[in-house]
Design a protein around this motif. Sequence first.
Motif, PDB file in Angstrom:
ATOM      1  N   GLU A  17      65.016  -3.931 -71.955  1.00  0.00           N
ATOM      2  CA  GLU A  17      65.722  -4.781 -70.992  1.00  0.00           C
ATOM      3  C   GLU A  17      65.849  -4.178 -69.594  1.00  0.00           C
ATOM      4  O   GLU A  17      66.018  -4.912 -68.615  1.00  0.00           O
ATOM      5  CB  GLU A  17      67.108  -5.175 -71.526  1.00  0.00           C
ATOM      6  CG  GLU A  17      68.083  -4.015 -71.640  1.00  0.00           C
ATOM      7  CD  GLU A  17      69.449  -4.463 -72.130  1.00  0.00           C
ATOM      8  OE1 GLU A  17      69.983  -5.452 -71.590  1.00  0.00           O
ATOM      9  OE2 GLU A  17      69.967  -3.817 -73.055  1.00  0.00           O
ATOM     10  N   HIS A  18      65.743  -2.867 -69.477  1.00  0.00           N
ATOM     11  CA  HIS A  18      65.861  -2.230 -68.166  1.00  0.00           C
ATOM     12  C   HIS A  18      64.510  -1.717 -67.676  1.00  0.00           C
ATOM     13  O   HIS A  18      64.444  -0.774 -66.872  1.00  0.00           O
ATOM     14  CB  HIS A  18      66.877  -1.091 -68.207  1.00  0.00           C
ATOM     15  CG  HIS A  18      68.240  -1.539 -68.599  1.00  0.00           C
ATOM     16  ND1 HIS A  18      69.044  -2.292 -67.765  1.00  0.00           N
ATOM     17  CD2 HIS A  18      68.941  -1.380 -69.755  1.00  0.00           C
ATOM     18  CE1 HIS A  18      70.180  -2.559 -68.383  1.00  0.00           C
ATOM     19  NE2 HIS A  18      70.136  -2.027 -69.594  1.00  0.00           N
TER      20      HIS A  18
ATOM     21  N   GLU B 268      63.934  -1.520 -63.759  1.00  0.00           N
ATOM     22  CA  GLU B 268      64.620  -0.404 -63.109  1.00  0.00           C
ATOM     23  C   GLU B 268      63.921   0.919 -63.410  1.00  0.00           C
ATOM     24  O   GLU B 268      63.770   1.770 -62.533  1.00  0.00           O
ATOM     25  CB  GLU B 268      66.088  -0.310 -63.554  1.00  0.00           C
ATOM     26  CG  GLU B 268      66.936  -1.493 -63.143  1.00  0.00           C
ATOM     27  CD  GLU B 268      67.046  -2.530 -64.251  1.00  0.00           C
ATOM     28  OE1 GLU B 268      67.046  -2.178 -65.435  1.00  0.00           O
ATOM     29  OE2 GLU B 268      67.134  -3.718 -63.910  1.00  0.00           O
ATOM     30  N   HIS B 269      63.483   1.069 -64.662  1.00  0.00           N
ATOM     31  CA  HIS B 269      62.800   2.291 -65.063  1.00  0.00           C
ATOM     32  C   HIS B 269      61.470   2.420 -64.314  1.00  0.00           C
ATOM     33  O   HIS B 269      61.133   3.481 -63.800  1.00  0.00           O
ATOM     34  CB  HIS B 269      62.574   2.286 -66.583  1.00  0.00           C
ATOM     35  CG  HIS B 269      62.361   3.648 -67.155  1.00  0.00           C
ATOM     36  ND1 HIS B 269      63.321   4.300 -67.883  1.00  0.00           N
ATOM     37  CD2 HIS B 269      61.299   4.473 -67.112  1.00  0.00           C
ATOM     38  CE1 HIS B 269      62.860   5.470 -68.266  1.00  0.00           C
ATOM     39  NE2 HIS B 269      61.621   5.610 -67.805  1.00  0.00           N
TER      40      HIS B 269
END
Length: 150
Positions: free
Chosen positions: A85-86, A89-90
Amino acid sequence: MTPNTDEKTFIIWDKKFEIGIPVIDEQHRQLVLLTNDFYKELMNYKKMELPKWEPQLIQALKKCTDYVLVHFNAEEKLMQYCNYEHFLEHKKAHNEFTAKVLETANNFNNANFTTALNFVKFLYQWILEHIGYEDKKYVPALKEYLESTK
């Protein structure tokens, strides 16, 4: 992982930084090894007080830079497979790191010893924070995904 200044090894791998995904753990160990190789060549350069960067030092930087790109590609594919889900951002953090590494590599001929040493310290900090903390965040999603594909 602790910084070490014995002029042979800068980063000492610690098992507590393993994320439990063998292929990624091996890639992380390889990044540490390549960073240490670059550091070792940098210390050799300093010791010999050479007037210009040696090909071995530039080659060590290139290997490190190239491997970062290979590793990020593999890691990002795994995150996409498990719908982490991230992921965005990663990936953004990877892109920012990649930009810094490529900028340093492209301008390396103009760098001095202090600049090069600061770059090694930057690599150390990244390894400590990103591998030691950020990468562990996607492990539960990846392990869940891997279990569901058995």
